[in-house]
Design an enzyme around this catalytic site. Structure first.
Site, mmCIF file in Angstrom:
data_model
loop_
_atom_site.group_PDB
_atom_site.id
_atom_site.type_symbol
_atom_site.label_atom_id
_atom_site.label_comp_id
_atom_site.label_asym_id
_atom_site.label_seq_id
_atom_site.Cartn_x
_atom_site.Cartn_y
_atom_site.Cartn_z
ATOM 1 N N CYS A 18 0.851 -1.192 0.000
ATOM 2 C CA CYS A 18 0.000 0.000 0.000
ATOM 3 C C CYS A 18 0.884 1.239 0.000
ATOM 4 O O CYS A 18 2.078 1.171 0.317
ATOM 5 C CB CYS A 18 -0.906 -0.014 1.223
ATOM 6 S SG CYS A 18 -2.122 1.312 1.252
ATOM 7 N N ASP A 392 2.293 10.585 -40.371
ATOM 8 C CA ASP A 392 3.270 10.572 -41.452
ATOM 9 C C ASP A 392 2.658 9.755 -42.595
ATOM 10 O O ASP A 392 1.721 8.976 -42.376
ATOM 11 C CB ASP A 392 4.572 9.944 -40.972
ATOM 12 C CG ASP A 392 5.605 9.869 -42.068
ATOM 13 O OD1 ASP A 392 5.819 10.881 -42.756
ATOM 14 O OD2 ASP A 392 6.181 8.787 -42.256
#
Length: 699
Positions: A18, A392
């Site tokens: 935790c 592109d």
């Protein structure tokens, strides 16, 4: 590069389940002289320390971890044995049940309840003590105060029950988190452990991790490829779904690359390995997913900041619950004290803090399983908000496998002379158009001698010396700059550019020798991508250095309007356009091959390299790497991003709502200690299970 003396090492931390433990480690290890940086992967119980080996040694790091109430092992160690915590939890549960049975029989039960408390808090007390010494309240300290307080007012059953349930919640939480950890490790589970090494006399089976690059291995029909490599002999279809997420087999033959974990079809293959087992594409992907989980996301950072404020606020509420009711409403002090203890239990923010990293890592892992490698959690979050995706052209909207389709020789040159001069200058280039010229030379049986003094002129072309003379290969724009343009050249240029063709001109210091037209097929999904992205809220744009006629022809082929095309761009012009778009309408993505377009990818909010299976360089280039050249992975990523963020929000809101309900129930005198711990435990399990849905989702 790491500076001299600077060391970066990973450790497995027992009990790191935790963000509370992360805070403790930052307060102890992070404050040591010589420690420059700490990073954590809570889901894998991993801490990475960057430190100056001349100023501090590992003994001090191990001592700092112990000061936080935890224990460290080198990352190669097996890690913490979970059996001890499980056994202690079981003993606490048995003792609590025995105490309840003794109460039912009207017999004193303090002893079994005390044992229940001792067993349940055995692993919690050291952490609580360190948190108290550091004046840093965490869930361990809050639970310990609640248990001691319950004992102080004679609530032995409550104290034992809370101790057992808290310990049980830690066991269940650790189990749930390990499920998420295994999701990352499963990326490597399907790569075979053994390889059939072809020797001079006989075949030998060796562990895959002992096989050196350059070794010849045999892959039989139906087997998995053990290592990355290149096929030397044989042909077959391979299932690369482990890497790409695509179940359709891919045809492979001699000269093609293969990746570890792929399933061979019905052909016998001999493969020359190119990477060691630890450097395979799949291992690289798993490593990048691990590193991505260490870096975290914006949501994780927000939750951590919120938790730092949340815990003190609830502590203040607990103090109010202790003091205000007896003073204002004539409530008994012991009742008020009990309510304050319940609020302390509710103050544990673990369910809230763990909700986000489990969801982000599950989202990253699910994306990797679909052939989409996301380098950081924040990039996964950005993807869902894209407003524009710039593409592109060559190798992105087109297949990236261009072929020479027409030659126009001028000024008395032959086609063979034109090709041989262009190939000589382009021999060292990896650009797709250069490869097309070289492939055409090989097809015609022409020798390809390399030119000397080769120099690439960025965004324009290449020049070099061949047969004692200077030659160049480049764009029409460069021809105009050189002053070699003519009416004849323009006429041929116009004719060749009409049908989705890229045109290169070849010349020397006196004239243009000719033109070479290269065609590259449009990807089938390129016609669909605009509609899919628009449905997700993103526009499209083509950015290319190719000539405008060819770019517009490609755009018409895929049904894009001319205003969506920017052509004849130099690399710096492409970067400037991307930067302008980022400033005007973020976030913006740029999609390219990951090598030639690296500057433009870096300029975008989200750089996406596509078709990078087997290419370490391309994987490293972008924020997101698509293992295949499937453009539809981009709208899928946008949907997956929003699904991940939706689950993160559900977890945060759910955890906070549950806390709010119990605060109200506590002030109403309804909630009890054991109810609060059951609710907190249930919330932790629910948020983890909700996050793991991302791994089970097959959409």
């Amino acid at each position: 590069m790491t500076a001299p003396g600077i060391t970066r090492r990973a450790y497995r931390i027992d009990g790191l389940d935790c963000a509370e433990e992360v805070r403790a480690l930052k307060g102890s290890v992070g404050q040591l002289d010589g420690v420059q940086a700490l990073s954590f992967d809570v889901l894998r119980a991993r801490m990475v320390v960057t430190f100056d080996g001349a100023a501090i040694d590992e003994k001090a790091i191990f001592a700092g971890v112990r000061k936080a109430g935890l224990k460290a092992h080198p990352w190669s160690a097996e890690g913490e044995s979970r059996s001890a915590r499980t056994i202690l939890t079981a003993l606490s549960g048995v003792a609590t049940v025995v105490g309840v049975l003794m109460l039912a029989a009207d017999r004193p039960a303090q002893v079994p309840f005390a044992l229940g408390v001792a067993f349940g808090t055995w692993t919690v007390l050291p952490k609580a003590w360190n948190a108290a010494r550091a004046l840093r309240p965490d869930m361990n300290l809050l639970m310990t105060i609640a248990v001691v307080g319950a004992l102080g007012i004679g609530e032995w059953f409550e104290a034992s029950t809370v101790s057992f349930l808290f310990s049980f919640s830690l066991v269940l939480e650790a189990w749930s988190v390990r499920r998420a950890r295994r999701a990352i490790e499963s990326l490597l589970d399907l790569t075979p452990a053994m390889a059939h090494v072809v020797g001079e006399d006989a075949e030998q089976d060796l562990p895959a991790d002992a096989v050196e690059p350059g070794t010849l291995v045999r892959v039989r029909p139906g087997e998995r490829v053990p290592l990355d490599g290149r096929i030397e002999s044989g042909a077959s279809s391979l299932d690369e779904s482990l890497l790409t997420g695509e179940s359709m087999p891919v045809e492979k033959q001699a000269g093609d690359s293969v990746v570890a974990g792929s399933i061979n079809g019905d052909g016998m293959l001999e493969v020359r390995t190119t990477h060691a087992a630890g450097d395979s594409t799949v291992a690289h992907i798993a490593k990048l997913v691990e590193e991505a989980s260490e870096r975290g996301s914006e949501s994780e950072r927000w939750v951590e900041k919120f938790a730092r404020v949340y815990t003190p606020v609830v502590l203040a509420l607990a103090l109010i619950a202790l003091v205000a009711p007896p003073l204002l409403f004539d409530v008994a002090w012991d009742d008020a004290f009990y309510r304050a203890l319940v609020l302390l239990v509710i103050a544990c923010p673990c369910a809230l803090v763990i909700s986000t990293p489990v969801a982000i890592v599950s989202g990253l892992t699910a994306a990797a399983r679909h052939g989409v490698l996301v380098k950081e959690g924040r990039f996964l979050e950005i993807a869902g908000d894209l407003t524009l995706v710039a593409f592109d052209k060559t190798g992105t909207l087109t297949q990236g496998r261009p072929k020479v389709v027409e030659l126009v020789a001028l000024d008395g040159h032959t086609e063979e002379e034109l090709l041989s001069r262009a190939a000589a200058v382009e021999a060292g280039s990896e650009h797709p158009l250069a490869r097309a010229i070289i492939d055409e030379c090989k097809r015609r049986g022409l020798a390809v001698p390399a030119a000397s003094e080769v120099r690439a002129v960025r965004g324009k072309g290449v020049e070099g010396r061949f047969d004692g003379r200077s030659f160049w290969v480049g764009s029409h724009r460069w021809v105009e700059e050189k002053g070699r343009d003519s009416h004849d050249t323009d006429k041929h240029m116009l004719e060749l550019s009409r049908h989705d063709r890229s045109v290169m001109l070849v010349g020397n210091e006196r004239h243009v020798c000719g033109l070479i037209a290269v065609a590259d097929d449009v990807r089938p999904e390129a016609r669909l991508i605009q509609g899919e992205l628009l449905a997700e809220g993103a526009d499209c744009l083509m950015l290319t250095g190719d000539n405008e006629r060819t770019a517009l022809s490609i755009a018409a082929n895929i049904e894009w309007k001319p205003q969506l095309v920017r052509a004849e761009l130099l690399p710096e012009e492409k970067i400037a356009i991307v930067e302008k778009l980022v400033a005007e309408r973020p976030p913006v993505a740029m999609v390219g091959d990951g090598i030639n377009d690296a500057p433009a990818l870096a300029a975008a909010d989200l750089g996406i390299a596509m078709g990078v299976a087997g290419s370490d360089t391309a994987i490293e280039t972008a924020d997101v790497a698509l293992m295949t050249s499937d453009l539809t992975k981009i709208p899928w990523l946008m949907r997956h991003s929003r699904r991940t963020r939706r689950i993160v929000r559900q977890n945060i809101i759910g955890a906070l709502a549950l806390k709010a309900v119990f605060v109200l129930l506590t002030f109403g005198g309804v909630a009890s200690l054991w109810m609060a711990i059951v609710a907190d435990m249930g919330a932790s399990l629910v948020v983890v299970a909700n996050a793991l849905r991302l791994l089970w989702d097959k959409r």
